[in-house]
Scaffold this active site. Sequence first.
Site, PDB file in Angstrom:
ATOM      1  N   GLU A 298      -4.261  48.277  27.889  1.00 51.66           N
ATOM      2  CA  GLU A 298      -3.544  47.254  28.667  1.00 51.66           C
ATOM      3  C   GLU A 298      -2.029  47.284  28.477  1.00 51.66           C
ATOM      4  O   GLU A 298      -1.304  47.302  29.465  1.00 51.66           O
ATOM      5  CB  GLU A 298      -4.074  45.847  28.349  1.00 51.66           C
ATOM      6  CG  GLU A 298      -5.413  45.513  28.989  1.00 51.66           C
ATOM      7  CD  GLU A 298      -6.585  46.111  28.216  1.00 51.66           C
ATOM      8  OE1 GLU A 298      -6.323  46.739  27.164  1.00 51.66           O
ATOM      9  OE2 GLU A 298      -7.734  45.961  28.669  1.00 51.66           O
TER      10      GLU A 298
ATOM     11  N   HIS B 140     -13.406  35.617  26.966  1.00 53.82           N
ATOM     12  CA  HIS B 140     -13.464  36.073  28.354  1.00 53.82           C
ATOM     13  C   HIS B 140     -13.492  34.904  29.318  1.00 53.82           C
ATOM     14  O   HIS B 140     -13.961  35.034  30.432  1.00 53.82           O
ATOM     15  CB  HIS B 140     -14.704  36.955  28.586  1.00 53.82           C
ATOM     16  CG  HIS B 140     -14.575  38.338  28.007  1.00 53.82           C
ATOM     17  ND1 HIS B 140     -14.632  38.567  26.662  1.00 53.82           N
ATOM     18  CD2 HIS B 140     -14.372  39.545  28.591  1.00 53.82           C
ATOM     19  CE1 HIS B 140     -14.475  39.868  26.430  1.00 53.82           C
ATOM     20  NE2 HIS B 140     -14.319  40.487  27.585  1.00 53.82           N
TER      21      HIS B 140
END
Lengths: 440, 325, 331
Positions: C60, C129
Amino acid sequence: MPHDETSGFRPHDVTMPQLGMAQDAGKIVSWLKSPGDAVSRGDALFEVETDKAVMEVESPADGFLTGVSYGEGEDVPVGQVIARISDSAEDDGAPAPEPAATGKASDALPEGHTVTMPQLGMAQDTGLLVNWLKAPGDEVAADDILFEVETDKSTMEVEAGRKGFLAATLAEAGEEVPVGDPVAIISDARPEAPVARSAKDGGAPPAPAAPVPAGKDTTEAPAKPAAAAPAPKAPSARGGRILASPKARRLALEQGLDLNRLAEAGHPQPFHVADLEVLRTMPSPAPASAPSETPRRLTATCAVDGLSAFVPWAAETQGLAPDAILAGLAGASLGADGSVTVVVERLGLTRSFSVPPGRSLSAVAETDDAPALIVRDLRGTPISTVALGSEQTPVLTVTDAAAGLVITLECAASALDATAAIRLLTEFAGRMEQPLRHLL
Amino acid sequence: MAKAKTNTEDYLRMYRQMVRIRTFEDNANQLYLSAKMPGLTHMYSGEEAVAVGICEALTDDDRITSTHRGHGHCVAKGAEFREMFCELLGKEEGYCRGKGGSMHIADQSHGNLGANAIVGGSMGIATGSALRAKLQGKDDVTVCFFGDGATAQGLWYEVMNMAALWNLPVIYACENNGYSEYTRTEEIAAGSIMARAEAFGIESHQVDGQDVMAVNDLTRKLVDRARKGEGPFFMELMTYRYHGHHVGDINREYYRSKDEEKDWKENKDPIIRFRAWLVSEGIATEEEIEAMNAEIEKDATEAVAYAEKAPYPPANEVDMHVYAD
Amino acid sequence: MREITLSQAVNEALAEEMRRDETVFILGEDVAEAGTPFKVLSGLVEEFGTDRVLDTPISEPGFVGIAVGAAMTGARPVVDLMFGDFIYLVMDQLCNQAAKQHYMSGGKLTVPLVLRTNLGATRRSAAQHSQSLQALVAHIPGLKVALPSSAYEAKGLMKTAIRDNNPVVIFEDKLMYQDKAPVPEEEYLIPFGVANVKREGRDITLIATSSMVQVAEKAAAMLEKEGIDAEVIDPRTIVPLDEATLLDSVKKTSRAIVIDEGHQSYGVTAEIASRLNEKAFYHLDAPVLRMGAMDVPVPFSPALEDLTVPTPEAVVENARKLCAGELIHAA
């Protein structure tokens, strides 16, 4: 790199360099060159002690070392010029090093840093020096108390502000010294002949290059007063605070509804807009059409006593007497078309003034006419609340509150109708809080 | 395209650029020491051959990303003294209108995407620039400058991986000056630095960073190949910084000896070496070189004086350029 | 009007912009053949090729950093960050680099980058998440933040984001990808900084973002039965924020509740409520309430997770109390 011969030689300043992030002065440990020596760019000129180690400072150019103005052992602030590299050994083009402060102006006074009478409060421009805590010749530390000053609220301690010796005192205990005038001199070295003077002697030197006002930080207002003035508290309404939503308050104000009545009726708080309906349907107090025999009594609070700061200024700049000012503000608050006679009662004295229409306080003059309004100034007395009943003439009584003022208006119902009474008190209270707005 | 450096002009230009960097840094250091420069800055002195050797192999279209020690790259990529000094002093005429300062100095017109105050912060940017070149079918190359200390940042491994996967025209140039702030490189980088790049299948080279010709030769070859799509590449340039980590790092014997510094300055200085070579090859005389040095000195002095007098940005600039239109 | 899902709307927006401007490209994990785990990008790699829809490794910070560099040098990347929770990983590249390059360069460098990511709990995906982190990025000057609440908003805001020359973070509600809404066939853009009054009312203003807009609308329907007329406003972008519309509404109703799925404390609701307080103080007949997710990491167990987010019932209860002048917190 060779120096540039084509553009002409300019003397280079040698300054105390920036040494480390937290250091703002360096001590010269030793000179490695002497005045008049020829030096090359990059030659070490002197050694400086930093908080970690000893560092060499290099010459910025080729030339001769001149104008050396600090010696071994001296502390020099970062950025201060220490010497010059000139194009000849005799060139003493160095500007005299800026002294932090020297008492050059008067031969009779020792050299050193001046301590001045600090700023004491907004309306005060002299301070009464109450007593000295150090004597001429004493060694002082930066946070030692030098002397005490009386302000209008309390006694304030003034610190030396720098380490050294009290070389001279320039005012005696009991003397008034204007704010900003020199009061003492602190020298770096022990003085041979410490001096004690009176402020009346007028021998105080003119303010040298950078006088150090007493206190640590020259940009701050007075150093700690012995008793800090309390921050003004929000004025407490009679009967305690009312909780209401901002909108309810605003609408009540706009619609002339009195939330106090709702509170006094015991209606549960906090009030919302819906509660104004209840207030609207509450029976109103005595209808305005039938003149009531009940005397009127209204109170107002001022967060600050704006007048007490205004009066000395007005006295000094306009030559106005305090009572005349009070009369003028009260008279103007009546809002009458013509002149109004106002009596001011204070400390047992009664004076009568004619207040012409308009805002000129200097036009207020003494008179013998019967008054339309009486102002009773009870500030400074222990009296906090009055309910004296109405007299023939409306009376505005001014009393001290915990912070600020309470002003009470009492009059017969026939003397002023409700609107006029409210208006008079509102205007007067506003003027007492902010007299300068009266002048606008 | 990178030209073969066979003519006098180019050699002299390389010399000149190195001297310009050294002169710039000396003046910047002086500004700091005389307490005229706000904040801190990081001196590149000693590493000139790295920036110049590499940038002389690039065109204005090629991009570079720089580090907190970015003045050298900035000058080498074509920046002017005046705008640089103005930027260091926070003046309106600086390359970034005074809003970036030394650590964020950028000169977009010459392809310098900026110094970066975050160690390793520009590695993503450099790789992204290379990705853009490839996606848009352009043949410009991006050089990513970073120090040995930055090899400790995870971002490098992430972007090297992607650069290698996608054959991006980026050259990672590690300026190994032996120290990561105040700690020796051996104490912060395990194993071999070159091997790190090689692990991703990236062709890697080590070169003497104090030899401007060697650096330039290697760079030209790698740039040519990168333009053809053979990239990415990695270069480890062995060099040395004369000053401390930043200008305030003056008492540094506790991590670096004066003897070591002296050795590099006297025996391995890139400018002295190249000068000697130019003279011995008859490319320039000592007098010509002295004249060049003097002229650069004068330029710098004037630029400093200019910058000192130049105005600060007006107050209303403070909230300009937060967003682009 | 046809109805399409939020997923289809985002897909259309990207396809249209990529056709229109060849510098627009997508990168992220599993964006190409897989079309992302949410299947939002299905079909794009087939049309535009792997040069414009790039699969990246699980890096990322790396690929966001790369996107910044590409944006700074003339491309217009749309980065797919698979879960909003991963925004912590990319904060340096997003907030130290992307957000500040334009300012630090005195206006010379621009970063026209879009970071597409998501928010939303109650999917049983647990703490790492399920986060809604829009407050983190809204706090950073230089970033813009869009919160589409339906397929219609998603398409219009995405197109605007791609054409904007600043770094824009768009959070989609991951639970809404299959929700349909009317979306015109003709091209349209939704400008940033323009709120949408979804339902007019006179008694109380409900300001809600993203996933909470539906919650507010349901609450409004329930309140209507009790005789309370609620106004529902969707700001659509929190940076820039359409203050004027929110203030006008509160001046009309005198009461407001701000609802966002970020945590209750130090979040988007705090900022909006503060502005209402500062600028509409004298019009308020009740304190402005904030309703956010509970200040707890999102629990896994369904019995617990569902307790942590604002529900229409909770909104109704608060609205009822405010309208009745009841105190929610001690006076």
